[in-house]
Design a protein around this motif. Sequence first.
Motif: not given
Length: 404
Positions: A211-225
């Motif tokens: 339930g949480l990992l897909p949201v966490f992974d997308r957050a990393v993509e957004l914040v990485r740059p």
Amino acid sequence: MSLAPPCDLFVLAGEASGDAYAAAIVERLRARHPELVVAGMGGPAMKAAGVEIEQDSDGLAVMGFFPVLARLPEFIRLGRRLATVVRARRPRAVLTVDYPGFNLRLLRRLADVRAAGTRFIHVVAPQVWAWKPRRAKSIARSVDRLLCFFPFEPPCFERFAPGVPRFVGHPLVDLIPTGMDCAPVARELDLRPEDRLLLIAPGSRLKEVTGLLPVFDRAVELVRPRLSVPGGRLVAAIAKAPEIAREVYRRHSHLPLIEGRYRELCARAHVGLIASGTATLEAAIIGLPHVIAYRTDIISARLARYLLRVDHIGLPNIVLGGRVCPEVLQDELTPERLAAHLLRLWDGPVRDERRARLADMRAVLGGGGAMARIADAVRDEMVRGRRALDTIQVLDRERRKASP
């Protein structure tokens, strides 16, 4: 039929964390008193500590209203069987570790055993300060000693049973050393000193991870740059739970997985994104600024809103009495919100202020020595139980002699 062999201490733990705590307590007791006979319900840690396992605790950890309800008949049968076993083993003391829904009901079922002189000790006070405060009275009067991990817990029970609750500190302070060696994690992730690690910890249960990992992974993509790493690289890694297959993680993320080194990951990380639970308390003791996130089913969430009596759900925030770690829950749990909080914790005055608050965690949680204090309390209760049982046996012998 021959009687079951008596034991000095009967220990009941129903989950992996309770198994670990119980094993540590037994090890300390047996180091001082090798002759102690200890039986109980538990897992591999208790067995390795020399406990005679009467009931394996594997598979007993259940969370949520409906999963517990579905297995209620099984738990009722188990309670009846264990009550029979405890009576047969005739312990000086019974030690229950966490798992309150089952353990405290079993203690009430064993009221006759307590009346006969066996002492009852419960470790890890139920969270009456969070919900159902009316339970405090029945809990406090069900045991002879209630050992609390948090300093704000004893007053919740003291007025119902003076002298029964005692703050002993949190064992995690002992179990998490300062200045941990992060070199194995650095080698596994090929980290240089100037690199910064973003820790992703989506929980230890399958439902949490999916339930949480897909949201966490997308957050990393957004914040990485947007995350700066002067002279180094940004590396994000997932703390993998041993019980969950790698394939589960790979369905939702391709970030590197590190298993069995959660505390070292916290010590090496710059910021964390962590599912609500004990993992957040561990991260706070280590001093890692992090975002606390969680999402559960709609019915459980509505029940929680109705029952909860606290302003925060994250243990670091409850212990420190303020929103030190951002909490992102339920419908608010979106990649965009998580990314925004991660960005605020990455650099600047907000990060500095949060790290300063987290530096108080060890002192607030007792400053260390909790396991020694727990073992001392259990030993003292066993001595009281021995005296009471010996007195009862003497009286029984005198009554039998006086009988015509």
